[in-house]
Structure formats: structure tokens, C-alpha cells
Enzyme design. Structure first.
Site, PDB file in Angstrom:
ATOM      1  N   GLN A  96      15.395  27.773  71.858  1.00  0.00           N
ATOM      2  CA  GLN A  96      15.582  27.420  70.453  1.00  0.00           C
ATOM      3  C   GLN A  96      15.213  25.952  70.264  1.00  0.00           C
ATOM      4  OE1 GLN A  96      19.346  26.518  68.201  1.00  0.00           O
ATOM      5  NE2 GLN A  96      18.967  28.565  67.356  1.00  0.00           N
ATOM      6  N   TYR A 139      19.988  22.050  59.546  1.00  0.00           N
ATOM      7  CA  TYR A 139      19.155  21.159  60.346  1.00  0.00           C
ATOM      8  C   TYR A 139      17.784  20.991  59.686  1.00  0.00           C
ATOM      9  CZ  TYR A 139      23.056  21.700  63.509  1.00  0.00           C
ATOM     10  OH  TYR A 139      24.313  21.704  64.028  1.00  0.00           O
ATOM     11  N   GLY A 180      27.999  35.179  69.480  1.00  0.00           N
ATOM     12  CA  GLY A 180      28.195  33.791  69.865  1.00  0.00           C
ATOM     13  C   GLY A 180      29.426  33.608  70.734  1.00  0.00           C
TER      14      GLY A 180
END
Length: 384
Positions: free
Chosen positions: A103, A186, A328
Site C-alpha cells: 500500500q 490522506y 483489520g
């Protein structure tokens, strides 16, 4: 195998890659690359544990440059030492039969000028526009300061160059592909959102202009890996890191971006569901992202993320709403998560939030706690 989980354990074809199951490991920042931001032996052990059962692993966010970092000890991929560290990890993931994408991550305005790597870069905090995010605490800095007003980048192609070089480095490190981090407030998300992007040039304003940076970033990394080894993660419902447009504008923006990204023929688009816990300043726009955008994706796989239980994940795949599900926290606490779901084992390890992000500036040995010491389940009966 538990019949309720059967849909999770059918293989899925990702371009030329065959994923053995549909229980995927989401990118999970853990701040364990001590004493620097070079992947180490503890990182390798963490990934090896999870590669034994995961269908696809997306690495923790990999910083593409010193300029644009936040967390201490998050790994980078801008130098040869980092590439070599990641190569050891990708080798062991492949040995365990899994697949791993890097990523690629740039924090944009969520960086802090006093963060160690940001200081070392000698550059300011860059973003689409000089607009600070609300909230935030940099707990590793004295006084736990909040976000700062960034410097608007004059020429965004400079940042696109960094994404392309990071993809080149990721390929050298043995990653099977790359996922752009286009979510959670982001850099790519900052260009998309009209509340953080007030530019009046061809990088801002209209939906097409705000989409330009992310789409060009995809094109840059496609040049390196090929379209079937490239993906993007999106969080249209926003909230995290002070993201969120009005609902109508959100749907218009992400419908356009997703449609154009899908035309590029990329491997998958991950849609992250709205989670109230990830919307601390209540800026998000809750809506069903799979129902709203899933039908727009004609070429790529639709993968989903965001608080799924095993049962819900299986039902979502069975209903044809997604081809795979990212988890997650369950992967943090259960190194054998996919195997547990397959054989109906309970998810009974509790997350230790005190160690979730490691010990700032602690030793490599200290970073093992809450990282590689969560136990796997017992499977002796499977041999009978």
C-alpha cells in the site's frame, strides 16, 4: 469447513494471480519498524504468521518519501535498505502461499513538520491547498500538538513522480502489486475532497479536476506493474482525518472517480464502509458504499472493508456485492484469522490497545508485545 463460511473459501482470480481464499488482510499501521523505518525481523515474523492463511495481504501503509510521513517507525520504500527489508518479507509471504500488495502512502496535510522524517526531508508539509485538518494529536511529539496548516504544492506532478518511483521500488522488493491509499483523508483523498482542495487550477474545482491526481497516480503505477497488479482503496463516506463533503457532492465525486478508475482496468477497488468510530469530528456522510458505487465497477473486482464479521463477510460475497473482504483488527489479534473462520473457531483474542501502535522509540524486542505474541487456535482435531 463451516458451511456459513463457504463463500469465503473459494479461490478468486486477480489478473494472473490466484488468491486461495477471500479473507484478506487490510493495511494495518503498527509502528514496529524500529529503530528506523526499515522493515525488520519482527515485521517479517508478523507477516509470516498471517501469510499462512490469508488469501491476500496488503502491507501496512508504506511511506513513499520522507516528506509526507507522520508515524514514527512506519516503514518506507524510498531507499535500498528498505527495499531489501521488504524483499525478505515478500519472500516469506510467498513461501507461505499468500500474495502481498504494497500500500503506497503519502499523508499530505496529515504530516507534522516536527516529525523526525519530515525534519530529515528538509521540506514543508505539502497538500493540495493550505487548509489544516481539524483534530488530531501527535502523541509522540512533546505536548501532543494537532495538525498544522500545510503548504499548497505548486506542481503536483512532483508527488506523482514519487508514487511512480515507489512502485518501481516495490516491484524490486518482490511485491505482487501495489494498492494506492486513496482513503482516510490522506493525500489522494485530499485532492478528491472539495473541503481540502480549493485549488483553482486544473488540479481542483470540478469533479474531473479533483479526480485528476488520483487517476494520474494510478496511471503512473500501472506503467510499472501493469493494470492487473494495481488497485486503490477508497473511503467515500469519509469522516476520518476530517474528510467529508455534502452527500450529493460525495456521490457525484466518487461516482466519477470510480467509473474512471475502473476504465483503467485495474485489479480491484476497495470500498470502505462508514464507521462511526472513524469519524471523530463527525464530518462523514454515512451511506451504503457497496450499493451506491458497486454497480459502477465493471472491470475491477469489488473488495469491501469496514467492520465485517465473518458471517457478514460470507453473506456479502454470496450476495455478489463483493469478491473479497478485508479485515483489520481481527487480523491483528488472530494471526490465523482465515483458518479460524474456515473451521468455526472463536475469535477470542482481545486487542491490547496499549500496545496497538508499539512503544515509541522502544527496542525491537519491546515491539513484539501486542504484535507477534497473539496466540493461534488449536487445530489438533483436524488431523482425525
Amino acid at each position: 469447513m463451516q458451511s456459513t463460511a463457504a463463500s469465503l473459501f473459494q479461490p478468486v482470480q486477480l489478473g494472473s494471480l490466484t488468491l486461495r481464499n477471500r479473507v484478506f488482510m487490510s493495511a494495518l499501521t503498527r509502528n514496529r519498524s524500529v529503530p528506523t523505518n526499515v522493515p525488520n525481523s519482527v515485521n517479517l515474523e508478523h507477516y509470516q504468521q498471517r501469510a499462512k492463511s490469508a488469501g491476500l495481504i496488503v502491507s501496512e501503509g508504506v511511506l513513499i518519501t520522507r516528506q509526507g510521513s507522520e508515524w514514527p517507525h512506519a516503514p518506507g520504500i524510498w531507499n535500498q535498505e528498505q527495499i531489501s527489508g521488504w524483499k525478505k518479507i515478500t519472500d516469506v509471504v510467498h513461501k507461505e502461499g499468500s500474495t502481498i500488495f504494497a500500500q503506497l502512502w503519502h499523508l499530505g496535510r496529515i504530516s507534522h513538520p516536527e516529525a523526525p522524517e519530515q525534519i530529515a526531508s528538509g521540506q514543508p508539509v505539502y497538500a493540495p491547498s493550505a487548509i489544516s485538518a481539524q483534530g488530531g494529536k501527535f502523541r509522540f511529539l512533546p505536548g501532543a500538538p494537532g495538525y498544522v496548516t500545510p503548504t499548497a504544492i505548486d506542481d503536483p506532478t512532483v508527488l506523482l513522480d514519487l508514487f511512480e518511483q515507489a512502485a518501481i521500488n516495490a516491484k524490486q522488493a518482490g511485491f505482487d502489486g501495489v494498492e494506492l491509499h486513496g482513503a482516510n483523508g490522506y493525500l489522494i483523498h485530499q485532492f478528491l475532497d472539495s473541503t481540502s482542495n480549493k485549488r483553482t487550477d486544473n488540479w481542483g474545482g470540478s469533479v474531473a479536476n479533483r479526480s485528476r491526481f488520483g487517476l494520474l497516480a494510478l496511471e503512473r503505477v500501472i506503467k510499472v506493474f501493469g493494470k492487473d497488479r494495481v488497485a486503490i482503496k477508497l473511503n467515500p463516506a469519509g469522516g476520518y482525518n476530517d474528510m467529508g463533503m455534502p452527500l450529493e457532492e460525495t456521490i457525484e465525486t466518487f461516482s466519477y472517480f470510480i467509473t474512471e478508475a475502473d476504465k483503467l482496468g485495474i485489479a480491484y477497488i476497495t470500498l470502505v464502509r462508514y464507521l462511526d468510530a472513524f469519524d471523530p469530528v463527525k464530518r462523514g456522510t454515512p451511506h451504503d458504499v457497496l450499493d451506491t458505487y458497486g454497480h459502477l465497477i465493471k472491470n475491477a473486482h469489488v473488495f469491501a472493508n469496514g467492520g465485517f464479521t465473518g458471517e457478514e463477510a460470507a453473506a456479502t460475497i454470496k450476495a455478489g456485492k463483493a469478491s473479497g473482504i478485508f479485515f483489520g483488527i481481527p487480523w491483528i489479534t488472530h494471526p490465523d484469522l482465515a483458518k479460524r473462520l474456515q473451521y468455526g473457531k472463536p475469535l477470542d483474542n482481545q486487542v491490547d490497545f496499549a500496545t496497538l501502535y508499539g512503544v515509541y522509540y522502544g527496542s525491537e524486542e519491546e515491539q513484539r508485545k501486542g504484535y507477534v505474541d497473539y496466540p493461534a487456535a488449536q487445530y489438533e482435531e483436524l488431523a482425525n
